[in-house]
Design an enzyme around this catalytic site. Sequence first.
Site, short mmCIF file in Angstrom:
data_model
loop_
_atom_site.label_atom_id
_atom_site.label_comp_id
_atom_site.label_asym_id
_atom_site.label_seq_id
_atom_site.Cartn_x
_atom_site.Cartn_y
_atom_site.Cartn_z
N CYS A 259 74.73 19.37 -59.06
CA CYS A 259 75.59 18.47 -58.28
C CYS A 259 74.66 17.55 -57.51
O CYS A 259 73.97 17.98 -56.58
CB CYS A 259 76.49 19.25 -57.34
SG CYS A 259 77.51 18.18 -56.29
N GLU B 289 79.77 13.76 -62.04
CA GLU B 289 78.87 14.26 -63.06
C GLU B 289 78.83 13.26 -64.20
O GLU B 289 79.82 12.56 -64.46
CB GLU B 289 79.31 15.63 -63.56
CG GLU B 289 78.22 16.42 -64.26
CD GLU B 289 76.99 16.61 -63.39
OE1 GLU B 289 76.04 15.81 -63.55
OE2 GLU B 289 76.98 17.52 -62.55
#
Length: 249
Positions: free
Chosen positions: A2, A103
């Site tokens: 992340c 993402e």
Amino acid sequence: MCGRYAATLPPEMMVELFNLLNKIDFPPRYNIAPTQPIAVIWEQQGRRTIQLVRWGFVPNWVKDPREFSLLINARAETMAEKPSFRDAVRHGRCIIPASGYYEWMKGKDGVRRPYYITMADGSPMVFAGLYSNWSGPSGEEVDTACIVTVEPNLEISSIYDRMPAMLTGEAVELWLNTREVDVKAATQLALPLPPGSLRYHPVGKAIGRADAEGPELIRPLSDEELAAEEVKPVKPKKVASGGGQLDLF
């Protein structure tokens, strides 16, 4: 990993949701990047507070943070064994409120496209995190934190091979309770969410710039906009040391 996320919860809502003793004025952020300040919550002696810390974990035994690698994520499977994280797993667990995270997925054509990922029911995300207080030789102090990651669940496995560990319900209370919940029990809390818990949509490639900010970053792209972006692919902009997305695992 992340490496970008959004946090737009109003301060008053965070106080109510997480039973905090204090409030910090933290404006809505749509593109939080490593080394920037992030809002984290921890519990000490039963008192739960929210603090602004640097995103990029620095263990307290490091002599010079400028010469230490940028640790923005910690793998749940190995965090209790790694020298950098094992003390924090025991004494420095925290949560990191978020609205969603980003993402990049590589398509069949080899082009990487960003997606914005949120809870399917629209509720806030609660990342499991670790924090550390670093003290320098001249008395300076820096609080830092990182996000714990796990194997992806069904939805995210098609995008990336890791995802943040997200806590729900009683797991939030247990994760923060470092007095009574030991390392073994805590690591068992960091698990992928069940299938159906998340949803995602494509967003503009501007999210790859650390200086990009604003609600337009999370807006879903239409098919026409996606096609227009594919005409001239834009790779995520690399940021100089101290501000980039780094996967150290």
